[in-house]
Design a protein around this motif. Structure first.
Motif, mmCIF file in Angstrom:
data_model
loop_
_atom_site.group_PDB
_atom_site.id
_atom_site.type_symbol
_atom_site.label_atom_id
_atom_site.label_comp_id
_atom_site.label_asym_id
_atom_site.label_seq_id
_atom_site.Cartn_x
_atom_site.Cartn_y
_atom_site.Cartn_z
ATOM 1 N N LEU A 13 -7.091 18.339 4.860
ATOM 2 C CA LEU A 13 -7.412 19.525 4.069
ATOM 3 C C LEU A 13 -8.863 19.514 3.622
ATOM 4 C CD1 LEU A 13 -6.655 22.160 2.650
ATOM 5 C CD2 LEU A 13 -5.854 20.771 0.708
ATOM 6 N N THR A 14 -9.350 18.399 3.088
ATOM 7 C CA THR A 14 -10.739 18.375 2.615
ATOM 8 C C THR A 14 -11.722 18.505 3.777
ATOM 9 O OG1 THR A 14 -10.769 15.944 2.561
ATOM 10 C CG2 THR A 14 -10.258 17.079 0.494
ATOM 11 N N ALA A 15 -11.404 17.925 4.917
ATOM 12 C CA ALA A 15 -12.280 18.070 6.085
ATOM 13 C C ALA A 15 -12.358 19.534 6.507
ATOM 14 C CB ALA A 15 -11.782 17.206 7.240
ATOM 15 N N LEU A 16 -11.220 20.208 6.516
ATOM 16 C CA LEU A 16 -11.200 21.628 6.884
ATOM 17 C C LEU A 16 -11.957 22.461 5.851
ATOM 18 C CD1 LEU A 16 -10.264 23.914 8.739
ATOM 19 C CD2 LEU A 16 -8.085 23.919 7.510
ATOM 20 N N LEU A 17 -11.775 22.169 4.581
ATOM 21 C CA LEU A 17 -12.508 22.906 3.546
ATOM 22 C C LEU A 17 -14.010 22.690 3.661
ATOM 23 C CD1 LEU A 17 -10.203 22.438 0.412
ATOM 24 C CD2 LEU A 17 -10.459 24.483 1.840
ATOM 25 N N ASP A 18 -14.425 21.485 4.022
ATOM 26 C CA ASP A 18 -15.854 21.232 4.236
ATOM 27 C C ASP A 18 -16.403 22.123 5.343
ATOM 28 O OD1 ASP A 18 -15.849 19.273 2.247
ATOM 29 O OD2 ASP A 18 -15.783 17.595 3.676
ATOM 30 N N SER A 19 -15.658 22.253 6.428
ATOM 31 C CA SER A 19 -16.113 23.093 7.546
ATOM 32 C C SER A 19 -16.073 24.570 7.185
ATOM 33 C CB SER A 19 -15.269 22.814 8.792
ATOM 34 O OG SER A 19 -15.501 21.498 9.239
ATOM 35 N N ILE A 20 -15.066 24.978 6.424
ATOM 36 C CA ILE A 20 -15.021 26.367 5.956
ATOM 37 C C ILE A 20 -16.245 26.640 5.080
ATOM 38 C CG2 ILE A 20 -13.784 27.991 4.462
ATOM 39 C CD1 ILE A 20 -11.150 26.701 5.516
ATOM 40 N N ASP A 21 -16.575 25.686 4.207
ATOM 41 C CA ASP A 21 -17.779 25.830 3.375
ATOM 42 C C ASP A 21 -19.035 25.972 4.241
ATOM 43 O OD1 ASP A 21 -16.958 25.946 0.708
ATOM 44 O OD2 ASP A 21 -16.957 23.761 0.472
ATOM 45 N N ALA A 54 -11.012 32.829 19.405
ATOM 46 C CA ALA A 54 -10.211 31.830 18.684
ATOM 47 C C ALA A 54 -8.792 31.797 19.228
ATOM 48 C CB ALA A 54 -10.194 32.146 17.190
ATOM 49 N N ARG A 55 -8.236 32.961 19.461
ATOM 50 C CA ARG A 55 -6.872 33.044 19.993
ATOM 51 C C ARG A 55 -6.802 32.381 21.375
ATOM 52 N NH1 ARG A 55 -2.687 36.782 18.794
ATOM 53 N NH2 ARG A 55 -4.156 38.075 17.668
ATOM 54 N N SER A 56 -7.804 32.620 22.210
ATOM 55 C CA SER A 56 -7.774 32.070 23.571
ATOM 56 C C SER A 56 -8.009 30.562 23.583
ATOM 57 C CB SER A 56 -8.786 32.780 24.465
ATOM 58 O OG SER A 56 -10.101 32.425 24.121
ATOM 59 N N THR A 118 -14.670 23.267 15.874
ATOM 60 C CA THR A 118 -14.388 22.274 14.840
ATOM 61 C C THR A 118 -13.271 22.763 13.928
ATOM 62 O OG1 THR A 118 -16.682 21.491 14.880
ATOM 63 C CG2 THR A 118 -15.399 21.000 12.889
ATOM 64 N N LEU A 119 -13.353 24.013 13.518
ATOM 65 C CA LEU A 119 -12.335 24.580 12.633
ATOM 66 C C LEU A 119 -10.961 24.589 13.295
ATOM 67 C CD1 LEU A 119 -14.458 27.442 11.108
ATOM 68 C CD2 LEU A 119 -13.373 25.611 9.796
ATOM 69 N N LEU A 120 -10.899 24.939 14.571
ATOM 70 C CA LEU A 120 -9.609 24.931 15.279
ATOM 71 C C LEU A 120 -9.030 23.517 15.338
ATOM 72 C CD1 LEU A 120 -10.291 27.452 18.171
ATOM 73 C CD2 LEU A 120 -8.529 27.668 16.384
ATOM 74 N N SER A 121 -9.866 22.557 15.629
ATOM 75 C CA SER A 121 -9.415 21.168 15.686
ATOM 76 C C SER A 121 -8.905 20.719 14.316
ATOM 77 C CB SER A 121 -10.570 20.278 16.148
ATOM 78 O OG SER A 121 -10.210 18.926 16.093
#
Length: 166
Positions: A13-21, A54-56, A118-121
């Motif tokens: 979760l924190t890794a994903l939030l970092d990338s969202i940021d 993103a979908r593909s 990165t976000l998808l991963s």
């Protein structure tokens, strides 16, 4: 001298939030380009292109295509929120900041495209390791990130469907 506490371990979760940021941070540079060019914040063709991409790519990362599409629609809406906010501030004072501009087409969009992978991963990793009480854990993680009110609101908007059933 007080002992410093060790940094909290990085979770999916924190890794994903970092990338969202990171993605949200790009909104300011995008808004500067739109200010200079007179382009509208809304870019439906580009938005649909990002979501379709993103979908593909989603299955390659182990993410359901519909989940990826919804997640990136949230990212786009959060980014637009920050762009509208910046443009409104600049209109109120009559000018944008005199900061160096980053080319939208040749620099910012490729950066966003790389970040998309990165976000998808990271979304796939979160889905495999979802916190037991996801909404509460997410809300606490967002609240712990010190930022201005617009950034906080944008992060909340970007994570709207993060804990939704898959």
């Amino acid at each position: 001298m007080p002992l410093s506490q060790p940094a909290a371990p990085t979770t999916p979760l924190t890794a994903l939030l970092d990338s969202i940021d990171q993605r949200l941070h790009i909104a300011h540079a995008v808004a500067l380009n739109k200010w200079d060019s007179g382009q509208a914040v809304e870019a439906p063709e580009r938005e649909q292109q990002v979501i379709a991409n993103a979908r593909s790519q989603a299955l390659r990362f182990g993410v359901d295509g519909q989940r990826a599409a919804l997640f990136f629609a949230d990212q786009i809406e959060a980014n637009k929120l920050l762009q509208y906010s910046a443009l409104s501030r600049w209109h109120a004072v009559g000018s944008a900041p005199q900061t160096p501009r980053i080319d939208l087409r040749n620099q910012l969009r490729p950066q966003l495209d790389r970040l998309q992978r990165t976000l998808l991963s990271q979304l796939a990793e979160l889905d495999r390791n979802r916190p037991v009480h996801c909404p509460a854990t997410l809300a606490q993680a967002v609240a712990q990130r010190a930022r201005d009110p617009q950034q906080s609101l944008a992060l909340i908007r970007a994570t709207t469907h993060l804990c939704s059933p898959q």
